[in-house]
Structure formats: C-alpha cells, structure tokens
Design a protein around this motif. Structure first.
Motif, short mmCIF file in Angstrom:
data_model
loop_
_atom_site.label_atom_id
_atom_site.label_comp_id
_atom_site.label_asym_id
_atom_site.label_seq_id
_atom_site.Cartn_x
_atom_site.Cartn_y
_atom_site.Cartn_z
N ASN A 156 12.43 6.50 4.87
CA ASN A 156 12.62 6.02 5.59
C ASN A 156 11.52 4.72 6.80
O ASN A 156 11.04 4.93 8.21
N ALA A 157 10.65 3.69 6.14
CA ALA A 157 9.86 3.34 6.87
C ALA A 157 10.19 2.20 6.73
O ALA A 157 11.67 1.89 7.22
N LYS A 158 9.82 1.33 7.76
CA LYS A 158 9.70 -0.77 8.17
C LYS A 158 10.72 -0.91 7.40
O LYS A 158 11.58 -1.85 7.15
N LYS A 159 10.06 -0.88 5.80
CA LYS A 159 11.19 -0.97 4.60
C LYS A 159 11.00 0.13 3.79
O LYS A 159 9.91 1.21 3.12
N PRO A 160 11.92 0.96 3.90
CA PRO A 160 12.53 2.01 2.88
C PRO A 160 12.01 1.90 1.36
O PRO A 160 12.24 0.97 1.24
N TYR A 161 11.90 2.70 1.02
CA TYR A 161 12.16 2.98 0.06
C TYR A 161 12.05 4.58 -0.92
O TYR A 161 11.89 5.40 -0.09
N ILE A 162 12.18 4.16 -2.15
CA ILE A 162 12.22 5.79 -2.94
C ILE A 162 11.13 5.90 -3.36
O ILE A 162 10.35 5.64 -3.88
N ILE A 163 11.14 7.49 -3.64
CA ILE A 163 9.82 8.46 -4.26
C ILE A 163 10.87 9.13 -4.98
O ILE A 163 11.60 10.30 -5.30
N ALA A 168 0.89 -0.96 0.01
CA ALA A 168 0.12 0.19 -0.57
C ALA A 168 0.66 1.02 0.11
O ALA A 168 0.57 2.40 -0.65
N ASP A 169 1.25 1.35 0.65
CA ASP A 169 2.77 2.74 0.65
C ASP A 169 4.07 2.10 -0.81
O ASP A 169 3.61 3.91 -0.79
N ILE A 170 3.87 1.53 -1.40
CA ILE A 170 4.77 1.84 -2.57
C ILE A 170 2.98 2.14 -3.68
O ILE A 170 3.62 3.58 -4.53
N ARG A 171 1.92 1.99 -4.07
CA ARG A 171 0.93 2.38 -4.47
C ARG A 171 0.63 4.20 -3.62
O ARG A 171 0.76 4.66 -4.96
N ARG A 172 0.13 4.24 -2.66
CA ARG A 172 0.57 5.29 -2.76
C ARG A 172 1.55 6.49 -2.98
O ARG A 172 1.59 7.62 -2.77
N ALA A 173 2.75 5.92 -2.29
CA ALA A 173 4.27 6.84 -3.02
C ALA A 173 4.10 7.04 -4.60
O ALA A 173 4.50 8.38 -4.97
N ASP A 174 2.96 6.56 -5.66
CA ASP A 174 3.54 5.97 -6.64
C ASP A 174 2.37 7.53 -7.10
O ASP A 174 2.50 7.87 -7.95
N ASP A 175 1.77 7.15 -6.29
CA ASP A 175 0.60 8.28 -6.73
C ASP A 175 1.04 10.05 -6.50
O ASP A 175 0.79 10.67 -6.95
N LEU A 176 1.75 9.28 -5.54
CA LEU A 176 2.32 11.26 -4.53
C LEU A 176 3.49 11.66 -6.32
O LEU A 176 3.39 12.69 -6.76
N ALA A 177 3.80 10.73 -5.96
CA ALA A 177 4.90 10.93 -7.58
C ALA A 177 4.28 11.68 -8.80
O ALA A 177 4.60 12.59 -9.72
N ARG A 178 3.17 11.24 -9.69
CA ARG A 178 2.01 11.18 -10.92
C ARG A 178 1.38 12.09 -10.18
O ARG A 178 0.98 13.49 -10.85
N ALA A 232 10.08 11.11 -7.93
CA ALA A 232 9.28 12.49 -9.06
C ALA A 232 9.93 12.30 -10.53
O ALA A 232 8.84 13.15 -11.38
N TRP A 233 11.15 12.41 -10.17
CA TRP A 233 12.25 12.81 -11.26
C TRP A 233 12.24 12.06 -12.72
O TRP A 233 11.59 12.11 -13.65
N LEU A 234 11.52 11.09 -12.22
CA LEU A 234 11.84 9.87 -13.32
C LEU A 234 9.68 9.53 -13.12
O LEU A 234 9.95 8.93 -14.49
N GLY A 235 9.26 9.54 -12.74
CA GLY A 235 8.06 9.56 -12.05
C GLY A 235 7.71 7.96 -11.71
O GLY A 235 6.69 7.40 -12.33
N PHE A 236 8.18 7.62 -10.59
CA PHE A 236 7.75 6.70 -10.01
C PHE A 236 8.66 6.25 -8.25
O PHE A 236 9.24 6.49 -8.17
N ALA A 237 7.61 5.13 -8.06
CA ALA A 237 8.21 5.01 -6.36
C ALA A 237 8.41 3.77 -5.95
O ALA A 237 7.92 2.48 -7.14
N ASP A 238 9.56 2.87 -5.75
CA ASP A 238 9.66 1.12 -5.14
C ASP A 238 10.61 0.70 -3.95
O ASP A 238 10.76 2.36 -3.85
N TYR A 239 10.03 -0.08 -3.69
CA TYR A 239 11.49 -0.44 -2.59
C TYR A 239 12.67 0.19 -3.03
O TYR A 239 13.34 -0.54 -4.27
#
Length: 211
Positions: free
Chosen positions: A135-142, A15-25, A144-151
C-alpha cells in the motif's frame, strides 16, 4: 544507489516496481519450489493426474509441518523459521507459500505497508489466489508465485490476460478484482511491527532475502 526523486520523476515512479520485481525473482531464486496449482494451469496437465495428486499431498505435508512448528514457538525469528524451514526443505509450495516468502523478504528489505492479500471479486468471492499487496502512494502487487510485480491496474490486466489460464475467473471480461488483506494466522503475524533487534537478526540469519 540514491535516486533523486525531485529530478528523476519518471524513473523514481517506476523504481518501486523494479525493486519489487527484483524481490520476486530473489525469492524464487533463493527458495526454488514446485507449485501443484501452477502446474495445474498448464496444458495437458490432465495427462499427469497421479503426479498432481502426489504434489498436492506434499503441499499438505508442508503446511501441516509449518502450522505445527509455528503454533509451538513464540519469538519472531522462531515463527519466521517455522514458516521457511518446511518450504525450503521440501522445495514445494503454492501461492500462499510464495506470498509468505515475499512478505518476509519485504520485511527484510524494509518495504513498508506490505500485507499478504487474498484476490477476490468485488462482491467477496475468493479467486483462490494470494499475493503481497504493498500500500504505497501508488499501490502495487508482488506475485512471487507467477514471478512478477506491477501496479494494481497492470497486475489485473495480466491476471485476466497472459496468466488467465491459471485462474477460474467468473467473468474474464469483468475487470472487477480486489485485493483484501488475508486473515489467516501467518498473514496476521507478518503484519505486526518488527523490532529493530528482530529485523537485524532476520537479515543476519537469512541474508538470502536481501536485495
């Protein structure tokens, strides 16, 4: 929507990655901008040297305007506005501007433990790229320059794979990439705690950041 984190373990894990993807978009849709460095990674860019020089000059103008405004105000909203206004007006910015907008969006959406980070090799060599590290329990990257988010592990695969043309990695077969908190003034400012009053005003003044 309330997600039941005890019963939907797989769904909640992503869910965090989906939300982060939405944030980048969201950032890219609400604050459209051209990036000279992104264009430079495309094929045949060398045929348009004059355009790249012009875009590079505009990025410099945006950064000069941003820095001048930022240094001459003191309040949280005033400093945020100083960062946003030149980017929004000129519709131009590179990865640094994208990371800054993503950081402001993360604050507005109450995403905790987010910091602008520089992409480096393990021995400290800068790879000239900035992202938002969460820096979540499982850290991830947002990114926005490339338009994606992922662990982090998946983001590294993308940088060294599908997006490798945009980076001059020393050794693309080496998976050694680290994300270190950036030290410049905007990143340091955006890491500071935000009061409830300022957060409420940020959401009111810039509703376009809200998911």
């Amino acid at each position: 929507m309330q997600i039941n984190r005890t019963k939907l373990n797989f769904t909640s894990r992503n869910a965090d990655i989906r939300r982060a993807d939405d944030l980048a978009r969201k950032v890219n849709n609400e604050f459209p901008r051209i990036s000279q460095t992104l264009i430079a990674g495309f094929k045949h860019t060398n045929e348009f040297d004059a355009l790249c020089i012009q875009l590079n000059n505009k990025v410099r103008q945006v950064r000069n305007a941003k820095s001048g405004k930022f240094d001459n105000v003191s309040g949280f909203l005033e400093k945020v506005s100083a960062m946003i206004t030149p980017i929004k007006a000129q519709k131009i910015g590179n990865c640094a501007e994208s990371a800054q907008l993503a950081a402001i969006a993360a604050i507005a959406n109450e995403i905790e433990n987010a910091t602008i980070a520089s992409v480096k090799t393990p021995d400290g060599i800068h790879l000239d790229h900035a992202v938002l590290l969460v820096n979540a329990k499982k850290p991830y990257i947002i990114d926005a320059w490339l338009g994606f988010a992922d662990y982090i592990p998946e983001a590294i695969k993308k940088y060294k794979g599908v997006y490798s043309s945009h980076f001059d990695f020393i050794d693309k077969s080496d998976s050694g990439i680290v994300f270190a908190p950036a030290k410049e003034k905007y990143s340091s400012f955006l890491r500071k705690p935000v009061s409830e009053t300022d957060l409420k005003e940020l959401k009111k003044r810039y509703p376009e950041f809200l998911l």
